[in-house]
Design an enzyme around this catalytic site. Structure first.
Site, PDB file in Angstrom:
ATOM      1  N   HIS A  54       0.836  -1.216   0.000  1.00 53.24           N
ATOM      2  CA  HIS A  54       0.000   0.000   0.000  1.00 53.24           C
ATOM      3  C   HIS A  54       0.871   1.267   0.000  1.00 53.24           C
ATOM      4  CE1 HIS A  54      -3.832  -2.191   1.629  1.00 53.24           C
ATOM      5  NE2 HIS A  54      -3.684  -2.318   0.326  1.00 53.24           N
ATOM      6  N   ASP A  79       0.700   4.092   1.365  1.00 51.19           N
ATOM      7  CA  ASP A  79       1.015   4.757   2.639  1.00 51.19           C
ATOM      8  C   ASP A  79       2.086   3.994   3.438  1.00 51.19           C
ATOM      9  OD1 ASP A  79      -1.170   2.834   3.037  1.00 51.19           O
ATOM     10  OD2 ASP A  79      -1.252   3.562   5.105  1.00 51.19           O
ATOM     11  N   HIS A 106      -0.557   2.449  12.239  1.00 53.68           N
ATOM     12  CA  HIS A 106      -1.541   3.543  12.240  1.00 53.68           C
ATOM     13  C   HIS A 106      -1.997   3.859  13.662  1.00 53.68           C
ATOM     14  CE1 HIS A 106      -2.481   3.892   7.869  1.00 53.68           C
ATOM     15  NE2 HIS A 106      -2.171   2.604   7.840  1.00 53.68           N
TER      16      HIS A 106
HETATM   17 FE    FE Z   1      -1.793   1.496   6.000  1.00 56.45          FE
HETATM   18 ZN    ZN Z   2      -2.443  -1.029   4.291  1.00 58.42          ZN
END
Ligand code: FE
Ligand code: ZN
Length: 242
Positions: free
Chosen positions: A57, A59, A170
């Site tokens: 991904h 990010d 996160h």
């Molecule tokens: Fe992520």
């Molecule tokens: Zn992810």
């Protein structure tokens, strides 16, 4: 001793710089974006020699090419997603090891959020980097994998010691706590943790790292008693508006 620097970027991502003073080596885990990572390394006089990606991904990989261009670092990422990891030099999967100085990280294959997702586990240092597989009071959304895959992946991580520090990718904890509170009203460890999370976030501080022991005691996804219960909770969380 390894030094871990937590860098908050984008909306809610955490990027980690890990530095081994003995060898002078530094690795970045999941650089979302290059500038803050390079700035934090420079501020400490560290040179980034490696990137470890947990999954493809953007990010988690968005800083790969720019950091590599500046530092000449080596990029290690999941074998199952190698074609989607910008600048990858070494593809690793379950049972492989990666190294920072004398510190060894075991690669654990944890499909579910994505199909080739890796976690990095430094047993001697009691440090886990689970990417988007395990969060404080949560787990990753099933973008590519099945509930059975994620259930098994969380089971692998829950086999690690209670003391393991869990460096999630996160800061989702407050939203996760609102969902967790609906499921287990009699769990006093969960109630205490939610109070702690609310106070921590009110002061603008991170709730990450967590520990495996804390997730074992309070996380609704690791606590699901069966695959059916896990599947129902993951679906309920996806539609939860807390
Ligand atoms: Fe992520
Ligand atoms: Zn992810």
């Amino acid at each position: 001793m390894l030094e871990v620097v937590q860098i908050a970027v984008l909306t809610d991502n955490y990027v980690y710089l890990v530095h081994d003073a003995a060898s002078g080596e530094t690795v970045v885990i999941d650089p979302s974006t290059p500038e803050p990572v390079l700035a934090q390394a420079a501020a400490r006089g560290w040179t980034i020699g490696q990137i470890w990606n947990t999954h493809w991904h953007p990010d988690h990989t968005g800083g790969n090419l720019a950091i590599k261009a500046v530092t000449g670092c080596t990029i290690t990422g999941p074998a199952g997603e190698a074609a989607r990891i910008p600048g990858i030099d070494r593809a690793v999967g379950d049972g492989d090891t990666v190294q920072l100085g004398d510190h060894i990280a075991q690669v654990i294959d944890v499909p579910g959020h994505t199909l080739g997702h890796n976690a990095y586990w430094l047993a001697a240092d009691d440090l886990l980097f689970p990417g988007d597989t395990l969060f404080a009071l949560g787990c990753g959304r099933l973008f590519e994998g099945t509930p059975a895959q994620m259930h098994a992946s969380l089971g692998k991580l829950m086999a690690l010691p209670d003391t393991a520090q869990v460096y999630c990718a996160h800061e989702y904890t407050e939203a996760n706590a609102r969902f967790a509170a609906t499921g287990e009203p009699g769990n006093t460890a969960l109630a205490a943790r939610i109070a702690d999370i609310t106070a921590t976030r009110a002061r603008g501080l991170p709730t990450v790292p967590s520990t495996i022991g804390l997730e074992r005691a309070t996380n609704p996804f690791t606590r699901a008693a069966s695959l059916a219960e896990f599947t129902a909770r993951r679906a309920a969380k996806d539609s939860f508006r807390g």
